[in-house]
Motif scaffolding. Sequence first.
Motif, short mmCIF file in Angstrom:
data_model
loop_
_atom_site.label_atom_id
_atom_site.label_comp_id
_atom_site.label_asym_id
_atom_site.label_seq_id
_atom_site.Cartn_x
_atom_site.Cartn_y
_atom_site.Cartn_z
N TYR A 116 -25.65 5.78 55.22
CA TYR A 116 -25.54 4.28 55.86
C TYR A 116 -24.02 3.77 56.00
N GLU A 117 -23.31 4.85 55.48
CA GLU A 117 -21.62 4.74 55.72
C GLU A 117 -21.22 4.84 56.95
N ILE A 118 -22.11 5.47 57.76
CA ILE A 118 -21.80 5.65 59.27
C ILE A 118 -21.95 4.29 59.98
N SER A 119 -22.79 3.67 59.48
CA SER A 119 -23.05 2.14 60.32
C SER A 119 -21.93 1.33 60.33
N LYS A 120 -21.81 0.54 61.45
CA LYS A 120 -20.67 -0.37 61.62
C LYS A 120 -21.40 -1.99 61.27
N PHE A 121 -22.39 -1.83 60.54
CA PHE A 121 -22.94 -3.18 60.13
C PHE A 121 -22.26 -3.78 58.89
N SER A 156 -34.10 -5.55 57.82
CA SER A 156 -34.65 -4.47 57.78
C SER A 156 -35.40 -4.17 59.03
N ASN A 157 -35.39 -2.74 59.49
CA ASN A 157 -36.00 -2.09 60.48
C ASN A 157 -36.56 -0.76 60.30
N LYS A 158 -37.82 -0.74 59.55
CA LYS A 158 -38.32 0.39 58.97
C LYS A 158 -38.92 1.45 60.09
N LYS A 159 -39.09 0.80 61.29
CA LYS A 159 -39.76 1.50 62.41
C LYS A 159 -38.38 1.80 63.50
N LYS A 160 -37.21 2.45 63.03
CA LYS A 160 -36.36 2.42 63.82
C LYS A 160 -36.71 3.19 65.17
N PRO A 161 -36.51 2.83 66.43
CA PRO A 161 -36.60 3.75 67.76
C PRO A 161 -35.57 4.74 67.64
N LYS A 165 -27.58 6.82 71.10
CA LYS A 165 -26.24 6.68 70.58
C LYS A 165 -26.04 7.12 69.07
N ALA A 166 -26.93 6.64 68.27
CA ALA A 166 -27.35 6.78 66.84
C ALA A 166 -27.29 8.14 66.50
N PHE A 167 -28.10 8.82 67.34
CA PHE A 167 -28.25 10.36 67.06
C PHE A 167 -27.08 10.97 67.32
N ASP A 168 -26.21 10.76 68.25
CA ASP A 168 -24.96 11.40 68.38
C ASP A 168 -23.81 10.96 67.33
N LEU A 169 -24.12 9.75 67.20
CA LEU A 169 -23.03 9.04 66.10
C LEU A 169 -23.21 9.84 64.75
N PHE A 170 -24.40 10.24 64.41
CA PHE A 170 -24.59 11.02 63.13
C PHE A 170 -24.02 12.55 63.14
N ARG A 171 -24.06 13.00 64.64
CA ARG A 171 -23.51 14.48 64.77
C ARG A 171 -22.16 14.42 64.57
N GLN A 172 -21.50 13.38 65.21
CA GLN A 172 -20.26 13.22 65.38
C GLN A 172 -19.68 13.30 63.72
N HIS A 191 -33.81 7.88 60.41
CA HIS A 191 -35.40 8.30 60.68
C HIS A 191 -35.52 8.91 61.83
N MET A 192 -34.48 9.70 62.11
CA MET A 192 -34.42 10.77 63.26
C MET A 192 -34.33 12.33 62.81
N ILE A 193 -35.20 13.07 62.93
CA ILE A 193 -35.10 14.50 62.21
C ILE A 193 -34.11 15.28 63.17
N ASP A 194 -33.46 15.95 62.56
CA ASP A 194 -32.32 16.65 63.30
C ASP A 194 -31.67 17.77 62.44
N LYS A 195 -31.56 19.00 63.03
CA LYS A 195 -30.72 20.01 62.81
C LYS A 195 -29.62 20.59 63.94
N PHE A 196 -28.40 20.56 63.48
CA PHE A 196 -27.55 20.83 64.49
C PHE A 196 -26.53 21.99 63.67
N GLU A 197 -26.28 23.06 64.34
CA GLU A 197 -25.43 24.01 63.86
C GLU A 197 -24.24 24.04 64.82
#
Length: 235
Positions: A116-121, A156-161, A165-172, A191-197
């Motif tokens: 959650y520290e990635i969020s700008k909220f 709360s947004n338990k069912k995040k679409p 943008k968020a996907f790339d933010l986490f990778r950055q 809430h987005m499954i990811d694996k990045f090497e």
Amino acid sequence: MKAIFFSDAHIDRNDSQKIRFVVKFIDEVCDDTDMVFILGDLFEFYHGYEGYIFPWYKIIADSLKALVEKGKTVYFIEGNHEFKMGAYFERYTGIISAHNITMDFEGKNTYISHGYEISKFHLTKFLKTPFVSGIMDILGPDITWSIASMARIFLSNKKKPHSIKAFDLFRQYALKKFNAGYDVIVLGHSHMIDKFEYHSGGRTKQYFNTGDIIRHRSYVAYDSETGFELKRYNT
């Protein structure tokens, strides 16, 4: 050595089906490991009070306690829906709570956090302050729960679409951590499954996102023989 990482169940007061699912996952998957890392937002809301556990979460607390009694080490990394698990919850279950963890996995310098520290909220950062925590302490569990239940409609947004943008933010964010000297990053929250090497200096660095243990039934596992892997829980 074996470890399991999972997150984002968002269990609410009347979520009996989710509770049964998570308890089953703990019994069947987490029981066959050395360490368990809960990467936050296991609960839709939690604030720890001395001598008190929210009754609807007691069965989860008891499942974690059973793991510890079997010799497992259980880490609870607080998400943006957990506001200090509290000393009593730690004593009762035997878990170790933290905001993030840095750990060596057999030569892999690993950073583990909810994310959650990635969020700008900015409201999330405010709600995590000692000031707000102190107010929750004063109000007590019943009033605090009522306020949290009303506020989650807006927060709360338990069912995040899926969000590119968020996907790339986490990778950055993961890339920044790689450059800071980490070999493996494990996060939740999106809430987005990811694996990045990422390959650097002859080393392969890895970022994993656990996704969502309820909707995707996804989690991350570590084994000395196979390393870190994304997995799905098939009941």
